[in-house]
Design an enzyme around this catalytic site. Structure first.
Site, PDB file in Angstrom:
ATOM      1  N   GLU A  85     -40.305 -61.320 -10.160  1.00  9.88           N
ATOM      2  CA  GLU A  85     -40.814 -62.208 -11.154  1.00  9.88           C
ATOM      3  C   GLU A  85     -41.525 -63.560 -10.565  1.00  9.88           C
ATOM      4  O   GLU A  85     -42.552 -63.970 -11.108  1.00  9.88           O
ATOM      5  CB  GLU A  85     -39.837 -62.501 -11.919  1.00  9.88           C
ATOM      6  CG  GLU A  85     -39.441 -61.331 -12.862  1.00  9.88           C
ATOM      7  CD  GLU A  85     -38.710 -60.288 -12.183  1.00  9.88           C
ATOM      8  OE1 GLU A  85     -38.396 -59.264 -12.766  1.00  9.88           O
ATOM      9  OE2 GLU A  85     -38.143 -60.652 -10.990  1.00  9.88           O
ATOM     10  N   HIS A 155     -30.194 -57.356 -21.641  1.00 12.59           N
ATOM     11  CA  HIS A 155     -31.809 -56.971 -22.055  1.00 12.59           C
ATOM     12  C   HIS A 155     -31.862 -57.297 -23.375  1.00 12.59           C
ATOM     13  O   HIS A 155     -32.398 -56.821 -24.287  1.00 12.59           O
ATOM     14  CB  HIS A 155     -31.420 -55.326 -22.004  1.00 12.59           C
ATOM     15  CG  HIS A 155     -31.789 -54.971 -20.411  1.00 12.59           C
ATOM     16  ND1 HIS A 155     -30.639 -54.694 -19.716  1.00 12.59           N
ATOM     17  CD2 HIS A 155     -32.651 -54.646 -19.762  1.00 12.59           C
ATOM     18  CE1 HIS A 155     -31.098 -54.155 -18.337  1.00 12.59           C
ATOM     19  NE2 HIS A 155     -32.211 -54.168 -18.610  1.00 12.59           N
TER      20      HIS A 155
END
Length: 350
Positions: A85, A155
């Site tokens: 990322e 998540h």
């Protein structure tokens, strides 16, 4: 002409040209995934120097938001990146700094933290540190956030408040397909870096008629969903569906709620919220993120300063809990319709 001037002029041209009108535009039934995909297609068609990239985006991504884009526009413009990322956002900053439109995808908002340094120390400060000579305003970072029903603590997070503390970036969260398309295109064309959170809970649940044409919705402008006189209710993203249900039941109980979708968290529309609270005398803010340090606290503090003499009850917050996002106990964590409805009644009874 410096890049910043070109981008600012581009932003003015686009904002002056594109509008949102359901009266003249052809409509198509879309879910939120399709609306995002449609917006990305328009961005790629509109500017040959626009690029979409991230983990697995070339075959459609884990939620299929980028399905078909690589086939249509080529893998040199829609391409996979390594699972890094920090590298995704760092690459996007460099791409945007050279005058391109960089649309980066972080697969889950929970995994945006490795890119935190690049976003807050590089993207947000790029224009400032160069004395307005350079910028990365063509950067948009898309990422799905929030509860999904079975995501657990890795998540399901809602990290928007972390980025609202950082001058130099914008934070945008849509509540449905029409808003997702218009706000995403506005974010892509805006001459500032934007973090665009997409409510993954609604990717396929939220379905509505969406204009097929190219259009934008203005950033930093809240939308009054329904007017009321007894209480102002403010939220964003997936929580808006919960708030709408609670306000509807409150109306059946004789409580008139004014429901407002903030849409852009930074810079946020203080004026619309202030005007509403001065009319109703009460405010309730609700979001999925934990209550401590959540963006609802900023709204509460600002409105208390601006509307203190108009308030007839303390500002209420109905938010997630100060715990890691649970799996089995998700129903206890979430700010549900019943929790919001109880807070509505308590505020009016105060």
């Amino acid at each position: 002409m410096p890049i910043v001037n070109r981008l600012c002029r581009l932003g003015r041209q686009i904002y002056g040209r594109r509008t949102f009108s359901t009266q003249t535009a052809a409509m198509k039934r879309m879910n939120l995934v399709s609306a995002i995909n449609n917006a990305l297609q328009i961005a790629l068609e509109s500017n040959p120097r626009s690029y979409v990239f991230g983990e697995d985006v070339s075959f459609g991504g884990v939620f299929r938001c980028t399905t078909g884009l690589a086939d249509k526009f080529g893998k040199h413009r829609v391409f996979n990146t390594p699972l890094c990322e920090q590298g995704i956002v760092g690459f996007g900053i460099g791409l945007a700094a050279m005058g391109n439109i960089a649309i980066a995808e972080i697969q889950f908002a929970d995994y945006i933290y490795p890119a935190f340094d690049q976003i807050v120390n590089e993207a947000a400060k790029f224009r400032y540190r160069s004395g307005n000579q350079f910028n990365c305003g063509g950067l948009t970072i898309r990422t799905p956030y929030g509860a999904v029903g079975h995501g657990g603590h890795y998540h399901s997070q809602s990290p928007e408040a972390f980025f609202c503390h950082v001058p130099g970036i914008k934070v945008v969260i849509p509540r449905g397909p029409s808003q997702a398309k218009g706000l995403l295109l506005a974010s892509i064309w805006d001459p500032n870096p934007v973090v665009f959170f997409e409510p993954k809970w609604l990717y396929r649940q939220a379905v509505e008629n969406v204009p097929e044409d190219d259009y934008i919705l203005p950033l930093s402008q809240a939308e009054v969903i329904c007017t009321g006189t007894d209480l102002t209710v403010v939220g964003w993203g997936a929580q808006m569906a919960i708030l709408h249900q609670a306000c509807s039941e409150g109306r059946q109980a004789g409580i008139s709620c004014e429901l407002i979708d903030l849409q852009t968290l930074i810079p946020w529309d203080k004026e619309t919220i202030e005007a509403s609270v001065k009319k109703t005398g009460r405010l309730l803010v609700s979001h999925e993120a934990p209550i401590t340090g959540g963006f609802g606290a900023e709204i509460a503090a600002s409105i208390a300063e601006r509307c203190f003499l108009h308030l007839e009850a303390p500002v209420s917050r109905v938010c997630g809990l100060d715990t890691p996002f649970p799996l089995v106990f998700e129903p206890y964590y979430m700010p549900t319709k019943n929790k919001v409805l109880e807070a509505i009644k308590a505020s009016v009874r105060f």
